[in-house]
Design a protein around this motif. Structure first.
Motif, PDB file in Angstrom:
ATOM      1  N   LEU A  83       6.059  -3.979  -6.595  1.00 34.99           N
ATOM      2  CA  LEU A  83       5.579  -3.336  -6.937  1.00 34.99           C
ATOM      3  C   LEU A  83       6.915  -1.873  -6.898  1.00 34.99           C
ATOM      4  CD1 LEU A  83       2.911  -1.127  -4.389  1.00 34.99           C
ATOM      5  CD2 LEU A  83       2.627  -1.852  -7.265  1.00 34.99           C
ATOM      6  N   THR A  84       7.829  -2.191  -6.894  1.00 35.40           N
ATOM      7  CA  THR A  84       9.374  -1.171  -6.987  1.00 35.40           C
ATOM      8  C   THR A  84       9.799  -1.797  -8.132  1.00 35.40           C
ATOM      9  OG1 THR A  84      10.472  -3.163  -5.546  1.00 35.40           O
ATOM     10  CG2 THR A  84       9.898  -1.229  -4.450  1.00 35.40           C
ATOM     11  N   SER A 123       1.336  -3.662  -0.251  1.00 42.11           N
ATOM     12  CA  SER A 123       0.854  -3.067  -1.571  1.00 42.11           C
ATOM     13  C   SER A 123       1.031  -1.580  -1.890  1.00 42.11           C
ATOM     14  CB  SER A 123      -0.545  -2.986  -2.117  1.00 42.11           C
ATOM     15  OG  SER A 123      -1.473  -3.529  -1.081  1.00 42.11           O
ATOM     16  N   GLN A 124       1.948  -0.601  -0.287  1.00 42.45           N
ATOM     17  CA  GLN A 124       1.438   0.808  -0.343  1.00 42.45           C
ATOM     18  C   GLN A 124       2.380   1.621  -1.036  1.00 42.45           C
ATOM     19  OE1 GLN A 124       2.214   2.521   3.964  1.00 42.45           O
ATOM     20  NE2 GLN A 124       3.044   3.740   3.317  1.00 42.45           N
ATOM     21  N   SER A 146      -3.021   1.673  -9.113  1.00 46.29           N
ATOM     22  CA  SER A 146      -3.018   2.377  -7.697  1.00 46.29           C
ATOM     23  C   SER A 146      -4.631   2.782  -6.744  1.00 46.29           C
ATOM     24  CB  SER A 146      -1.872   3.540  -6.996  1.00 46.29           C
ATOM     25  OG  SER A 146      -2.106   3.323  -5.761  1.00 46.29           O
ATOM     26  N   ALA A 147      -5.214   2.609  -6.023  1.00 42.67           N
ATOM     27  CA  ALA A 147      -6.755   2.514  -4.968  1.00 42.67           C
ATOM     28  C   ALA A 147      -6.343   3.553  -3.977  1.00 42.67           C
ATOM     29  CB  ALA A 147      -7.268   1.846  -4.800  1.00 42.67           C
ATOM     30  N   ALA A 207      -2.455  -5.389 -14.998  1.00 45.71           N
ATOM     31  CA  ALA A 207      -1.429  -3.957 -13.732  1.00 45.71           C
ATOM     32  C   ALA A 207      -0.775  -4.664 -12.704  1.00 45.71           C
ATOM     33  CB  ALA A 207      -1.897  -2.968 -13.874  1.00 45.71           C
ATOM     34  N   THR A 208      -0.092  -4.489 -11.819  1.00 45.40           N
ATOM     35  CA  THR A 208       0.137  -4.718 -10.347  1.00 45.40           C
ATOM     36  C   THR A 208      -0.417  -4.081  -9.335  1.00 45.40           C
ATOM     37  OG1 THR A 208       2.046  -5.376 -10.997  1.00 45.40           O
ATOM     38  CG2 THR A 208       1.759  -5.261  -9.123  1.00 45.40           C
ATOM     39  N   PRO A 209      -1.579  -3.918  -8.754  1.00 41.62           N
ATOM     40  CA  PRO A 209      -2.178  -3.292  -7.539  1.00 41.62           C
ATOM     41  C   PRO A 209      -1.605  -2.936  -6.411  1.00 41.62           C
ATOM     42  CG  PRO A 209      -2.950  -5.417  -7.537  1.00 41.62           C
ATOM     43  CD  PRO A 209      -1.903  -5.896  -8.408  1.00 41.62           C
ATOM     44  N   GLY A 210      -1.961  -1.591  -6.289  1.00 43.27           N
ATOM     45  CA  GLY A 210      -0.908  -1.094  -5.086  1.00 43.27           C
ATOM     46  C   GLY A 210      -1.870   0.298  -4.349  1.00 43.27           C
TER      47      GLY A 210
END
Lengths: 256, 628, 392
Positions: C272-273, C318-319, C280-281, C300-303
């Motif tokens: 994520l970084t 993923s936080q 993001s959900a 997209a990268t999920p967060g």
């Protein structure tokens, strides 16, 4: 393949204690994955480069030089005899001048190629080559095929180092060699204690009220009037979002 | 003639058992040497058995009664029968009546043993050979009873006596045979284990819980195979009766992490002998795949060995299993020995623990934060530094909780209370390093010893009367584990100290009437150091309504934060703090009182509607602000 | 319907009789009905009212109701181009120009070069291929150094050639992976002194941090310098000439890098970084399978917010937020996230934020460049449908 890892005496970024720079421990991990590797350190003492033994290095050659001497000629002198195929090093030293020039200087004097910022190194398909994966911003990589002999510097995004193990460190060997005489001293620059200075804020407006600048600094700036859609139909919302994402370029344009 | 045959059966049983034991002893002798105070142990055996073991066994009243009846009956009946070789006794019908009485007690006991396992066996008990035990006992007891009764009646003919003796022999010889590999092993191994216990201090009323320092020059660090464990440890694992009390107490087991202390001990036993009967108790929850079959005396830990590393790293070192074990087995010592080998010889600590361990080496602090930032929580409080003062009555050890924003509130409350009470105190400030507790529990003994030496050196430079700390992990290290490194101080937990101040009248808190509080005992304070009363007394003094959780005091459940478990972060089904918070919510209390930075962090991490988490010091401070 | 707002001062001025020393009024004269109409706050708030809520809620963002005020189109004036006809000396800039576009860091480099060039010197951009926006960035001349693509060895050799043939006084590089690499190659190739990672830049001297940020090294400007990001402000003056300058092609060299291929990041596995686009959900997302499908469809990268990670619905890695990952993404797409302060800290570095939330007053809506007040589930469904439709 003869592999050598260049090790240096680093300083912990917070505590200032002598430590082996993390990126060099990462380089060591990449080296050990390729085969047998030896360590090379030029400095007044073997510690803290000798910590590499605890990270799995079996053999460290320590070239003893005075603290103020330039380590590059000493390293080159011992490496010339060994003729390594691959030299791994950290992308920047840590705790010294931190110019990141040493690997380039070593590569140039040994007539070796150099590749920077590796996060993975593997043997190439053709003999005498390696495949280097180079770190790029935003998680992208570059896959390079490099002809040996080469110096490869390692990026902090490489896999985490092997954990330090006291018992493993006990089994490693440190071989101390005296440096050839007449080493030049490293160039000294004018130094003074580090002082934090305000950083240029690229998003902040040069003018505007204090509260505006603060809001900009905190990233809370809404560029102009924010585009708010209240209770649109889901289809409308989806169209607006996709159009916006395309406008800022994170989504590829619609395939025509 | 029948009387002699009957006594002879006992001697045959003893002989068989002796032979079986000697084969077992050969396995124990493979272990590493250990110093054992034999004389003292032997003298103390009756007391250790009747008082200390009974104290633990009695927590389960049924098991306690069952064991007293069956073991008492069995031993008494067997000894009495054996004595019948003496002519005047063997011929006495009255004597046989007494023997019959003893056997009838054994019959009752055997029925009690059977009733616990049939018709349905509780999940915590092991099956396998343990399920045959009631039948062996019953056969021996019933056969013995009939034989003795016939002899007492006097009209025993060979035709009547022989079947009864045969039944007794079948049961009795079966039991004797079982001494090597079956449940009856616990009788002999257990008795010897009590004599040669590796922590004799446990029976002398002091909490003997400090880990022993490891010789860092030893050829092999930590335990790789069972043979690297001391022989009396191997003996202790043989005394396991697989009662499953450890697994019901284990927080990792409850959370569905792949650890079951009972299974672990049996794996150690099986790793030693190789021909162990297959384990028939509850498995490791969500067990990770390991090697199907490993040779004896092979490497124990590994994905390709007998025990998966996750099993090893799931332990919170809370000692709940040790506290509950009726056979006084030291599970945590075994786990730490195995961890030491993983971390120091193989360089394989849990993946996420490598970074904190590296920071402990490089920065003297597991988070890699500046030591000078430890006092940042006290901005504006102007903490006196002992380096400036040189001496103080009380040295306040802040611990790594000081870096935590939430826990800073607790420390500020404690500092304010100490100020209010006029305590002459100081802190080490930037000279305070981590105690190394985390490193030691994760098996990095080298880092622990390094930090211990540095901290001892720092502390011995200054003059103070006592060390006060709000961190039970630091307390345990400073009080018990720094002793071999030259640390000899009076270390007091802040709850004890605050109680002292209140009792001396230096603090006069009001009463928080109408507030219901349940106190969560930190493992390193309650179980490791036996201190459970001071915080409760303080809570009573401030007039809150104190409610107790089902598991409290020395039998409290862990918050999940010890032993490096948060950094190891072994996946399970539930989170340990969620389980503990659930137990706190069952009391209906409005506040969960804590006395440890780790417990605070873990319990504060529970989401959803839940009671507030407050340190005892915060509650006392709140009481100071209410009128008496 | 609305009466005009009275302006007593204006009315009085209209009745004033001109001339004479004393002020006199013609009270009989009627002032014209001029001035702003009176406001009707009740009607205005009724217009802003958003339906579908039990409690009355207003949309004050100006998006609803009120028509946007038209901005007068000012006729574009021809920009003045600054020209240095015969420069006394040359300052070279080697921008990274990834994708043939200048980054902010590259522009700052031109700012530094202009500072060194003053009025007499000229700034030369040493670029490979056609790069946009060099004139506005502050380049007086453009010199080509090879073809676009990854070729640090060739680039260093070409710049070494230009160093002597053009007599460059200073050469500036960005202290980035590629820029820093070429600068160091050039330093060992040419033997010229390099001052790397400049943090304090002035026309005469430069300084940098060293020894783990314990000391600051200071020196007069060196011939080769790499400049850290955000050390100098970008050039903000008038557009420059950006005249292409012919240069002799560099002599062929032997390269050790035999092949270079760029591998784009796989959004599903990118940490994520470093991810460029994060979706993001939060608590408003109930169907996580749908969310994962959307993340995949968008590339997209999920967060996730802390709430979902604590509940074990999304992995801990993923936080997003202060206690999770702090992002550097170009775009952050928040679905059903209210935007707790700790969460906003994690996205402070994101250039664009798109938010979908049912609460108009959520902090995330305020932070977003495009905010949708709607249910995240419906929008996710519609997005997936729209993407599928486009793909079909």
């Amino acid at each position: 393949m003869k592999i050598v890892v260049l090790l240096s005496a680093g300083l912990h970024p917070v505590s200032g204690q002598s430590i082996l720079p993390k990126v060099e421990a990462q380089a060591l991990r990449l080296a050990l994955a390729l085969g047998e590797a030896r360590g090379r350190h030029a400095g007044p003492t073997a510690f803290p480069a000798s910590d590499a033994l605890g990270h799995g290095l079996p053999h460290l050659v320590h070239v003893e030089i005075p603290a103020e001497a330039d380590p590059v000629p000493a390293l080159v002198a011992t490496l010339e005899a060994d003729q390594p195929d691959l030299i791994l090093a950290g992308r920047r030293g840590q705790g010294g001048d931190e110019t990141g020039l040493a690997p380039y200087a070593v590569a140039s004097r040994l007539g070796m190629a150099l590749v920077s910022d590796a996060i993975a190194v593997e043997r190439g398909e053709a003999d005498g080559t390696v495949i280097v994966h180079q770190a790029l911003p935003k998680g992208a990589r570059r896959r390079l095929v490099v002809r040996l002999p080469a110096v490869v510097t390692v990026h902090p995004d490489a896999p985490a180092p092997r954990a330090f193990a006291y018992g493993v460190a006990r089994r490693g060997i440190v071989e101390t060699r005296l440096a050839p005489p007449g080493l030049p001293a490293a160039e000294r620059l004018e130094e003074r204690p580090y002082r934090r200075r305000p950083k240029l804020m690229r998003s902040a407006p040069a003018c505007g009220s204090a509260s505006e600048r603060l809001a900009a600094a905190m990233g809370a700036t809404s560029s102009g009037v924010a585009n708010v859609m209240v209770n649109p139909t889901p289809e409308e919302a989806a169209r607006a979002i996709l159009a916006h994402l395309r406008a800022i370029g994170v989504l590829p344009p619609k395939a025509a | 003639m029948g009387a002699y045959a009957f006594s002879a059966l006992i001697f045959a049983m003893v002989a068989l058992a002796g032979w079986q034991i000697s084969r077992r002893v050969a396995w124990w002798r493979l272990g590493a040497p250990a110093e054992v105070a034999w004389g003292r142990g032997l003298l103390a055996l009756p007391r250790r058995y009747l008082v200390d073991v009974h104290h633990v066994v009695a927590r389960d009243p049924y098991a306690s009664r069952m064991h007293a009846v069956v073991a008492g009956g069995l031993v008494a009946a067997s000894i009495l029968t054996a004595l019948a070789v003496l002519p005047p006794l063997g011929g006495s019908r009255l004597y046989w009546a007494i023997v019959a009485l003893a056997f009838s007690v054994t019959v009752i006991g055997s029925l009690l043993v059977g009733a616990r396992r049939y018709p349905r066996k509780p999940a915590k008990l092991s099956a396998g050979r343990f399920q045959i035990l009631p039948f062996l006992l019953l056969a021996y007891a019933v056969g013995g009873l009939i034989s003795a009764a016939l002899l007492a009646w006097g009209g025993a003919s060979a035709a009547t006596l022989l079947p009864a003796l045969a039944l007794a022999a079948a049961g009795g010889l079966g039991l004797a045979y079982e001494v090597r590999r079956g449940p009856m092993r616990h009788a002999f191994a257990g008795a010897l284990h009590l004599v040669a216990h590796p922590r004799p201090g446990r029976f002398e009323g002091r909490p003997d819980t400090a880990l022993a320092p490891l010789d860092l020059d030893a050829p092999k660090l930590g335990a790789e195979t069972p043979a690297d464990l001391a022989w009396n440890r191997l003996l202790s694992y043989d005394s396991c009766i697989q009662c499953g009390r450890c697994e019901t107490a284990c927080p990792a087991f409850a959370a569905g992490q792949p650890l079951n202390p009972k299974r672990l001990i049996q794996d150690l036993v099986a790793g030693l002998t190789g021909d162990e009967a297959s384990y028939a108790g509850s498995p490791y929850p969500n067990a990770r795949p390991v090697a199907d079959d490993t040779p004896p005396l092979a490497r124990l830990i590994g994905e390709d060995a007998r025990i998966h590393p996750d099993t090893l790293w799931a332990c919170t070192t809370c000692r709940a299993c040790v506290e509950e074990c009726p056979m006084m087995i030291e599970h945590v010592d075994a786990i730490v020995s195995l961890r030491r080998h993983q971390t120091m010889e193989l360089g394989l600590p849990p993946e996420k623990a490598a970074e904190p361990l590296a920071e402990l080496r490089g920065a003297g602090e597991a988070g890699g934060r500046a030591l000078s930032a430890r006092t940042d929580f006290a901005a504006g409080l102007d903490l006196p530094l002992i380096s400036v003062r040189g001496e103080a009555d009380v040295l306040l050890w802040l611990g790594d909780g000081a870096y935590d924003l939430r826990y800073g509130r607790t420390l500020r409350a404690l500092v304010r209370l100490m100020r209010d009470a006029g305590v002459d105190f100081a802190v080490l400030g930037a000279e305070e390093r981590d105690t190394g507790d985390l490193a030691r529990r994760l098996g990095d003994e080298a880092s622990f010893q390094d930090l211990a030496r540095k901290n001892v050196e720092t502390l011995n430079r200054y003059r103070f009367n006592r060390i006060i700390t709000a961190d039970p992990h630091a307390l345990h290290a400073l009080r018990n584990e720094y002793r071999p490194f030259g640390g000899d101080w009076t270390v007091v937990h802040h709850t004890v100290f605050l109680l002292e101040l209140v009792e001396a009248g230096k603090l006069a808190p009001g009463r928080l009437a109408g507030l219901s509080v349940t106190y969560h005992d930190p493992c390193y304070l309650g179980r490791y150091n036996g201190e459970t009363e001071a915080p409760r007394a303080l809570l009573d003094l401030i007039g809150v309504e104190r409610r107790e959780m089902a598991r409290s005091g020395k039998r409290a459940m862990c918050c999940g934060g010890g032993g490096g478990a948060p950094v190891s972060d072994v996946a399970g089904e539930r989170r340990i703090p969620d389980i503990r918070m659930g137990q706190a919510m069952e009391t209906g209390a409005q506040v969960v009182a804590v006395a440890c930075p780790t417990c605070t962090a873990m319990l504060e991490g529970v989401t959803g509607v839940r009671p507030e988490v407050k340190d005892v010091a915060e509650l006392v401070l709140a009481a100071m602000e209410t009128p008496r | 319907m609305t009466r005009l707002r009275r302006n007593p001062r204006g009315e009085r001025a209209a009745k004033a009789v001109a001339g004479g020393a004393r002020i006199r009024f013609d009270l009989a004269a009627r002032a014209e009905d001029r001035g702003r109409p009176r406001r009707d706050p009740r009607a205005e708030s009724a217009e802003l009212l958003i339906g579908g809520h039990a409690r009355p809620r207003l949309d004050r963002s100006g998006a609803a109701g009120a028509a946007p005020s038209s901005v007068e189109e000012t006729a574009p004036t021809a920009p003045k181009i600054a020209v240095v006809e015969s420069p006394a000396f040359l300052i070279a800039v080697v921008p990274d120009a990834l994708g043939e576009r200048l980054s902010q860091h590259d522009r700052q480099l031109f700012g530094a070069a202009r500072m060194l060039a003053g009025a007499d010197g000229a700034v030369v951009a040493l670029v490979a291929g056609e790069v946009e926006g060099l004139a506005s960035a502050g380049a007086d001349r453009i010199v080509a150094i090879g073809e676009p693509g990854y070729d640090p060895e060739g680039r260093a050799a070409a710049i070494a050639g230009a160093l002597s043939s053009l007599g460059l006084r200073y050469v500036l590089f960005p202290e980035t992976s590629d820029g820093g690499d070429v600068a160091r190659r050039l330093a060992v190739l040419s033997g010229e002194p390099l001052f790397s990672d400049v943090e304090q830049f002035s026309a005469t001297s430069v300084s940098r941090a060293a020894r783990g940020r314990r000391v600051e090294q200071r020196a007069a400007s060196k011939r080769l310098m790499t400049v850290a990001a955000d050390a100098v402000a970008a050039y903000a003056g008038p557009e420059r000439e950006a005249r292409p300058e012919p240069v002799a092609p560099a002599a062929p060299i032997k390269r050790a890098i035999l092949d270079a291929r760029r591998i784009t990041a796989d959004p599903a596995t990118t940490p994520l970084t470093v991810a460029d686009f994060v979706v993001s959900a939060g608590n408003g997302v109930t169907d996580l399978a749908l969310f994962r499908r959307l993340a995949e469809a968008l590339g997209a990268t999920p967060g996730a917010s802390r709430m979902l990670c604590d509940a074990g619905l999304m992995p801990r890695e993923s936080q997003v937020g202060a206690s999770g990952s702090v992002l550097t993404a170009t775009c952050y797409f928040a679905l059903g996230i209210a935007g707790a302060p700790q969460h906003l800290q994690g996205v402070a570095g994101c250039e664009h934020v798109v938010a979908v939330n049912t609460d108009l007053h959520a902090a995330m809506i305020e932070r977003a460049g495009l905010a949708i007040v709607a249910d995240a589930q419906d929008v996710m469904q519609a997005l997936i449908a729209a993407l599928k439709e486009e793909g079909a």
